[in-house]
Every structure is written in structure tokens, then in C-alpha cells.
Write a protein that holds these residues in place. Sequence first.
Motif, PDB file in Angstrom:
ATOM      1  N   PRO A 157     -11.394   9.079  -7.015  1.00  0.00           N
ATOM      2  CA  PRO A 157     -10.995   7.828  -7.311  1.00  0.00           C
ATOM      3  C   PRO A 157     -10.081   7.675  -8.385  1.00  0.00           C
ATOM      4  O   PRO A 157      -8.986   6.917  -8.352  1.00  0.00           O
ATOM      5  N   VAL A 160      -6.292   7.810  -6.870  1.00  0.00           N
ATOM      6  CA  VAL A 160      -5.915   6.866  -5.887  1.00  0.00           C
ATOM      7  C   VAL A 160      -4.758   6.157  -6.441  1.00  0.00           C
ATOM      8  O   VAL A 160      -4.843   5.306  -7.230  1.00  0.00           O
ATOM      9  N   HIS A 162      -2.636   4.125  -4.067  1.00  0.00           N
ATOM     10  CA  HIS A 162      -2.523   2.723  -3.485  1.00  0.00           C
ATOM     11  C   HIS A 162      -3.364   3.048  -2.084  1.00  0.00           C
ATOM     12  O   HIS A 162      -3.357   4.139  -1.352  1.00  0.00           O
ATOM     13  N   ILE A 163      -4.134   1.933  -1.584  1.00  0.00           N
ATOM     14  CA  ILE A 163      -4.752   1.889  -0.415  1.00  0.00           C
ATOM     15  C   ILE A 163      -4.079   0.747   0.442  1.00  0.00           C
ATOM     16  O   ILE A 163      -4.095  -0.229  -0.126  1.00  0.00           O
ATOM     17  N   ILE A 212     -12.115  -0.711   1.218  1.00  0.00           N
ATOM     18  CA  ILE A 212     -11.331  -0.320  -0.056  1.00  0.00           C
ATOM     19  C   ILE A 212     -12.186  -0.314  -1.122  1.00  0.00           C
ATOM     20  O   ILE A 212     -12.038   0.728  -2.134  1.00  0.00           O
ATOM     21  N   ARG A 213     -13.422  -1.041  -1.344  1.00  0.00           N
ATOM     22  CA  ARG A 213     -14.236  -0.949  -2.534  1.00  0.00           C
ATOM     23  C   ARG A 213     -14.931   0.483  -2.407  1.00  0.00           C
ATOM     24  O   ARG A 213     -15.048   1.259  -3.422  1.00  0.00           O
ATOM     25  N   ALA A 216     -12.316   3.231  -3.244  1.00  0.00           N
ATOM     26  CA  ALA A 216     -11.709   3.238  -4.532  1.00  0.00           C
ATOM     27  C   ALA A 216     -12.706   3.162  -5.551  1.00  0.00           C
ATOM     28  O   ALA A 216     -12.343   3.330  -6.861  1.00  0.00           O
ATOM     29  N   LEU A 245      -6.138  -1.873  -8.570  1.00  0.00           N
ATOM     30  CA  LEU A 245      -7.328  -0.963  -8.521  1.00  0.00           C
ATOM     31  C   LEU A 245      -7.112  -0.252  -9.808  1.00  0.00           C
ATOM     32  O   LEU A 245      -6.244  -0.197 -10.755  1.00  0.00           O
ATOM     33  N   HIS A 247      -6.490   2.666 -10.833  1.00  0.00           N
ATOM     34  CA  HIS A 247      -5.354   3.519 -11.015  1.00  0.00           C
ATOM     35  C   HIS A 247      -4.023   3.249 -10.072  1.00  0.00           C
ATOM     36  O   HIS A 247      -3.437   4.385  -9.913  1.00  0.00           O
ATOM     37  N   TYR A 250      -3.981  -1.963  -4.060  1.00  0.00           N
ATOM     38  CA  TYR A 250      -4.488  -1.930  -2.460  1.00  0.00           C
ATOM     39  C   TYR A 250      -3.576  -3.239  -2.064  1.00  0.00           C
ATOM     40  O   TYR A 250      -3.142  -4.093  -2.776  1.00  0.00           O
ATOM     41  N   VAL A 269      -4.604   6.036   2.445  1.00  0.00           N
ATOM     42  CA  VAL A 269      -5.179   6.271   0.999  1.00  0.00           C
ATOM     43  C   VAL A 269      -3.969   7.270   0.436  1.00  0.00           C
ATOM     44  O   VAL A 269      -4.358   8.402   0.647  1.00  0.00           O
ATOM     45  N   THR A 271      -3.031   9.395  -2.612  1.00  0.00           N
ATOM     46  CA  THR A 271      -3.326   9.734  -3.999  1.00  0.00           C
ATOM     47  C   THR A 271      -2.316  10.641  -4.664  1.00  0.00           C
ATOM     48  O   THR A 271      -1.094  10.643  -4.049  1.00  0.00           O
TER      49      THR A 271
END
Length: 334
Positions: A157, A160, A162-163, A212-213, A216, A245, A247, A250, A269, A271
Amino acid sequence: MSGGIANSDAVVRVGVVGLGHVARHVHLPLLTALDQHFRITALCDSAPGYAADLARGLGIPDSGVFTDAQSTLEHGEFDAVLLLTSGSHASLAAEALKRGYAVFCEKPLAHTIEEAALVAGAGVGAGAGAATGERLMLGYMKQYDSNVTEAVDSLDPATVRHIDVNVLHPPESFPATDWTPVAAPPPTHRGPRAHWEYRAVLDSACHDVALIRLLAGVAELDVDFAASWGARGDEPGSLEFSGPLPHGRYSVRWHFLPDHLDYEETVRVHTETDTHYLAFGNPYFFGAKSGFERELLAFHALVTAGTAPLSGVAEGTADIRTALNVLRALGRTA
């Protein structure tokens, strides 16, 4: 009343409350197929004669047939209950938890924070189960999809950035069946439920919020931007919301498209080193080892071994707060 099961190999007796489309096309066939784990001992639906017709096909005696949920819970003779009715499940979930049953609950858990708090209070210490007292599992089947599990296992996580979630949601379509459909009750428009955007989050986009929860590694989503457009009459339109998030960020874009060919969802996702791509089609056309099947097996583990679910009362409550935050970002009073 159930006192819980301490044997992870036990067959769990279940009562099913609500026999609409999802119950008929997903849960009843799967529960029947997973007979080494589950046995259906009670069916409940408000439509006269409907539960009885299904019960005959499943070999359930008349003593296990009900037309109201309260009588079902009072009758007992099961270890766990599946709440597959529409709308808020707060009052039924709280009652079932107080009686010591483990609860599988379709979304939404509740319509308000106050309702969710009643469920949380009912679940603490009720019966055997997870160490936290969690005895309720939310039916967020996409969290149990094998591709999602693989992505979660391989993701850090902290990397990450952007989601991004995009959902194209036509009216729901189900596989052909010989079972008679039951009309869903009309929605209740009170408080924040008067806004279609709030209903869209709690009734559909909650699956995306839950994903997403999980991906992330966060307990709750903040919302700092939201926009909606395209609603026609009583139909919802398009909803977009996004936020931070730990880092990265979303974003969710959810579109109700009455004339679109089929359901489609994509999750990307991004990274610092690569991109994980997840795609979902119509959830009601599924194969073996689907997210639906894996979540029922996870529910069995909750009932028999106290294994905490990926989403329970705390996560359902967090999703209500996310829906309220979407309204605030839209500039609408909650």
C-alpha cells in the motif's frame, strides 16, 4: 437461539430472509451446492406462498417456512442468518445479533450512522465468534474475487499512487430462471436518502469503496471532490468522487446507463513500479470459485472459527460516512 459453533468442519444451518433476485440466482444455488458447509433450514419472504414454493424444491419442511422475519428469528433452529432483503438491514441485523446468530448481510448495512450504531451495539459480545465480537459479515463479494486477493497479496500500500475505478451500470439483468420474481418495495426517501447520489453509494458504489479500502489498506475513505450529472426523472445519472490515500489518491466514476449493453467495471491500481488491472462483468453470471462462493466460505469461517470478515459493521459504518462526505462535497445538506 444459537450459541455458535466451535468446529470449523461443521455444517452450518442457515435461515434465509428475503428471496428476491440475488437470493434466487446467487445465494440459494450456492448454499445448496456447498452442502458440505451449509444446510438451509428456514426460508422467509413476505410474498404469500413464495417461500413455501421454494422450500418444497429444496426439501425444507413447512415448519421452516415464514412470511415475516421476526417469526423466523424467533423460530431459530439455525446457526446463522442471511439477510437478503432490500433497503436498510439495521433492525433485522441487530435483532439477529442479540439472539446470538451470526449474520450475513447484503448491502447496505444501514441508511444512517445512528442505525449502524444500533447494529454495532447489538453485535458486541453476542455469541461466539471473532475476538472483537464481530459476528456480522457484509456481502461485498468483489473483495473475495480471486484476482482481487492476488492483487492485495502482491501490493505494498505504501507504493500506491492512484486507484481509479470506472463503473458502467445498466439496469440489472439476471440469468433465466423458472422461479417467479418478487417485486421489490419502493425506496424510502428520507434525510440523505432523498439524494440519488447517496443511494448510489450505499446501494452500488459501496462495492467499489470496499475494494479501494482493501487495496489501499485503509479503514475509511475521505472525499474532497464530487460531481454528479445526467439524472433523468427518478433514475440516477453519473457520479464522480475522489479523495486522498496515504500515499496517493483514488477516484470513482459511477454511471447509471439505462440503454447500455451490459455491466462493466474496471479498476486500475497504479503503483510506483507497475499497474494492477482488474475487470468485472455482470456479477450475476459467474463461474466456479467466484467471489460469491468465496465470500460464503469466508462466512462459514466466521461462524465456525471466528475468522473476521473483510467487511463488517465497522466497514459498513465507514461506507455510510463516505456517502455523507460525497453529499457534502456536492454541496448538498446531509
